[in-house]
Design a protein around this motif. Structure first.
Motif, PDB file in Angstrom:
ATOM      1  N   PRO A 194       0.550  -2.456   1.774  1.00 16.96           N
ATOM      2  CA  PRO A 194      -0.036  -3.366   2.764  1.00 16.96           C
ATOM      3  C   PRO A 194      -1.402  -3.847   2.293  1.00 16.96           C
ATOM      4  O   PRO A 194      -2.034  -3.235   1.452  1.00 16.96           O
ATOM      5  N   SER A 195      -1.840  -4.958   2.845  1.00 11.43           N
ATOM      6  CA  SER A 195      -3.185  -5.430   2.518  1.00 11.43           C
ATOM      7  C   SER A 195      -4.174  -4.682   3.395  1.00 11.43           C
ATOM      8  O   SER A 195      -3.807  -4.025   4.351  1.00 11.43           O
ATOM      9  N   GLY A 196      -5.419  -4.789   3.048  1.00  6.51           N
ATOM     10  CA  GLY A 196      -6.453  -4.120   3.832  1.00  6.51           C
ATOM     11  C   GLY A 196      -7.150  -3.071   3.000  1.00  6.51           C
ATOM     12  O   GLY A 196      -6.753  -2.771   1.880  1.00  6.51           O
ATOM     13  N   ALA A 197      -8.205  -2.527   3.553  1.00  8.77           N
ATOM     14  CA  ALA A 197      -8.971  -1.489   2.869  1.00  8.77           C
ATOM     15  C   ALA A 197      -8.795  -0.182   3.620  1.00  8.77           C
ATOM     16  O   ALA A 197      -8.998  -0.116   4.832  1.00  8.77           O
ATOM     17  N   PHE A 198      -8.412   0.842   2.914  1.00  9.15           N
ATOM     18  CA  PHE A 198      -8.225   2.168   3.485  1.00  9.15           C
ATOM     19  C   PHE A 198      -9.297   3.080   2.914  1.00  9.15           C
ATOM     20  O   PHE A 198      -9.665   2.976   1.743  1.00  9.15           O
ATOM     21  N   THR A 199      -9.782   3.999   3.721  1.00 11.20           N
ATOM     22  CA  THR A 199     -10.813   4.918   3.241  1.00 11.20           C
ATOM     23  C   THR A 199     -10.211   6.084   2.472  1.00 11.20           C
ATOM     24  O   THR A 199     -10.915   6.770   1.736  1.00 11.20           O
ATOM     25  N   LEU A 200      -8.905   6.316   2.634  1.00  8.84           N
ATOM     26  CA  LEU A 200      -8.205   7.372   1.910  1.00  8.84           C
ATOM     27  C   LEU A 200      -6.800   6.871   1.582  1.00  8.84           C
ATOM     28  O   LEU A 200      -6.077   6.426   2.473  1.00  8.84           O
ATOM     29  N   VAL A 201      -6.449   6.918   0.302  1.00 10.32           N
ATOM     30  CA  VAL A 201      -5.100   6.561  -0.141  1.00 10.32           C
ATOM     31  C   VAL A 201      -4.539   7.767  -0.878  1.00 10.32           C
ATOM     32  O   VAL A 201      -5.195   8.319  -1.768  1.00 10.32           O
ATOM     33  N   THR A 202      -3.328   8.200  -0.495  1.00  6.39           N
ATOM     34  CA  THR A 202      -2.694   9.337  -1.139  1.00  6.39           C
ATOM     35  C   THR A 202      -1.333   8.917  -1.706  1.00  6.39           C
ATOM     36  O   THR A 202      -0.629   8.116  -1.102  1.00  6.39           O
ATOM     37  N   ALA A 203      -1.001   9.467  -2.854  1.00  6.68           N
ATOM     38  CA  ALA A 203       0.302   9.199  -3.475  1.00  6.68           C
ATOM     39  C   ALA A 203       0.802  10.497  -4.093  1.00  6.68           C
ATOM     40  O   ALA A 203       0.197  11.026  -5.027  1.00  6.68           O
ATOM     41  N   TRP A 204       1.889  10.997  -3.557  1.00  5.06           N
ATOM     42  CA  TRP A 204       2.475  12.269  -3.971  1.00  5.06           C
ATOM     43  C   TRP A 204       3.744  11.982  -4.755  1.00  5.06           C
ATOM     44  O   TRP A 204       4.674  11.392  -4.233  1.00  5.06           O
ATOM     45  N   LEU A 205       3.773  12.358  -6.041  1.00  2.00           N
ATOM     46  CA  LEU A 205       4.936  12.167  -6.915  1.00  2.00           C
ATOM     47  C   LEU A 205       5.353  10.710  -7.068  1.00  2.00           C
ATOM     48  O   LEU A 205       6.518  10.424  -7.310  1.00  2.00           O
ATOM     49  N   GLU A 206       4.442   9.786  -6.916  1.00  2.20           N
ATOM     50  CA  GLU A 206       4.774   8.371  -7.062  1.00  2.20           C
ATOM     51  C   GLU A 206       4.384   7.813  -8.429  1.00  2.20           C
ATOM     52  O   GLU A 206       5.026   6.907  -8.927  1.00  2.20           O
TER      53      GLU A 206
ATOM     54  N   LEU B 211      -6.027   1.160  -6.260  1.00  2.00           N
ATOM     55  CA  LEU B 211      -7.485   1.022  -6.215  1.00  2.00           C
ATOM     56  C   LEU B 211      -7.916  -0.240  -5.467  1.00  2.00           C
ATOM     57  O   LEU B 211      -8.970  -0.252  -4.839  1.00  2.00           O
ATOM     58  N   LYS B 212      -7.090  -1.290  -5.500  1.00  2.00           N
ATOM     59  CA  LYS B 212      -7.423  -2.531  -4.797  1.00  2.00           C
ATOM     60  C   LYS B 212      -7.452  -2.348  -3.288  1.00  2.00           C
ATOM     61  O   LYS B 212      -8.232  -2.992  -2.594  1.00  2.00           O
ATOM     62  N   VAL B 213      -6.563  -1.506  -2.747  1.00  2.00           N
ATOM     63  CA  VAL B 213      -6.520  -1.316  -1.292  1.00  2.00           C
ATOM     64  C   VAL B 213      -7.343  -0.113  -0.850  1.00  2.00           C
ATOM     65  O   VAL B 213      -7.425   0.184   0.339  1.00  2.00           O
ATOM     66  N   CYS B 214      -7.959   0.559  -1.813  1.00  2.00           N
ATOM     67  CA  CYS B 214      -8.715   1.769  -1.508  1.00  2.00           C
ATOM     68  C   CYS B 214     -10.201   1.455  -1.438  1.00  2.00           C
ATOM     69  O   CYS B 214     -10.836   1.168  -2.449  1.00  2.00           O
ATOM     70  N   GLY B 215     -10.739   1.535  -0.246  1.00  3.64           N
ATOM     71  CA  GLY B 215     -12.170   1.339  -0.083  1.00  3.64           C
ATOM     72  C   GLY B 215     -12.918   2.659  -0.097  1.00  3.64           C
ATOM     73  O   GLY B 215     -14.120   2.705   0.122  1.00  3.64           O
ATOM     74  N   GLY B 216     -12.203   3.750  -0.356  1.00  2.00           N
ATOM     75  CA  GLY B 216     -12.813   5.081  -0.345  1.00  2.00           C
ATOM     76  C   GLY B 216     -12.245   5.944  -1.445  1.00  2.00           C
ATOM     77  O   GLY B 216     -12.481   5.697  -2.616  1.00  2.00           O
ATOM     78  N   ARG B 217     -11.409   6.915  -1.051  1.00  2.00           N
ATOM     79  CA  ARG B 217     -10.889   7.891  -1.999  1.00  2.00           C
ATOM     80  C   ARG B 217      -9.410   7.652  -2.267  1.00  2.00           C
ATOM     81  O   ARG B 217      -8.638   7.445  -1.347  1.00  2.00           O
ATOM     82  N   LEU B 218      -9.034   7.723  -3.539  1.00  2.00           N
ATOM     83  CA  LEU B 218      -7.638   7.672  -3.949  1.00  2.00           C
ATOM     84  C   LEU B 218      -7.284   9.048  -4.487  1.00  2.00           C
ATOM     85  O   LEU B 218      -7.950   9.551  -5.390  1.00  2.00           O
TER      86      LEU B 218
END
Length: 196
Positions: free
Chosen positions: A42-54, A69-76
């Protein structure tokens, strides 16, 4: 979940190709959680992005991290399997889940982050030993996996899974890497990097 350090004011995006246990654990600890498959960010900025086994399922791993990183405004936070020893552990993973691509070494994963425009602010590598049978419950070819692990025990080719018998039960080993990633453009904590 502890590595992700969710906060009450976080807007979190969890990337998962199936039901994510991580998303279920994080949901009550953040303000908002959105789940998405890796191919439909999705578009937008998230303060936390998580990806498990992706990351290990992505054919373009650099592009995948760059998009996150483009949609992450905080921690990936990325969590995936890592190759730490001889043998192609990715082969066994692909037999279980054909969507899995090549398993990378830690150095290769760090290079993927760098090429995507990120750096690992924090990382952790750990190894777990687990019984084979529960892991094979969703395997596409469980008999072949069992056979290859058993062949290695009998002196056959290395699988990278380091099988062994505990009692009469077949066990194997997986190594995991967790990365807390930030874009290179953000100021780093600690001493400035040297210029050559």
């Amino acid at each position: 979940m502890d590595f992700a350090e969710p906060r009450r004011d976080d807007t979190c995006l969890d990337i998962a190709s199936g039901a994510s246990g991580l998303a279920a654990a994080i949901r009550p600890r953040v303000r908002e959680l959105t789940s998405a498959p890796s191919g439909a960010l999705p578009s937008g900025a998230f303060t936390l992005v998580t990806a498990w086994l992706e990351l290990g399922r992505s054919k373009d791993q650099v592009g995948f991290v760059r998009d996150l990183l483009k949609v992450c405004g905080g921690r990936l936070v990325l969590a995936d399997l890592v190759r730490t020893r001889a043998g192609d552990g990715g082969h066994i993973e692909r037999l279980r889940d054909p969507a899995h691509t090549k398993m990378r070494t830690m150095a290769e994963l760090v290079e993927i982050l760098r090429r995507a425009g990120g750096w690992a602010r924090r990382l952790d590598v750990f190894t777990i030993e687990r019984p084979v049978e529960p892991w094979l419950a969703e395997a596409h070819d469980p008999d072949r996996i069992r056979q290859e692990l058993t062949d290695e025990l009998d002196g056959g080719p290395l699988t990278g899974a380091r099988p062994r018998l505990i009692g009469n039960e077949l066990w194997f080993t997986q190594s995991w890497a967790y990365f807390a990633v930030e874009p290179v453009s953000r100021p780093r904590r600690g001493p400035a990097p040297r210029r050559r």
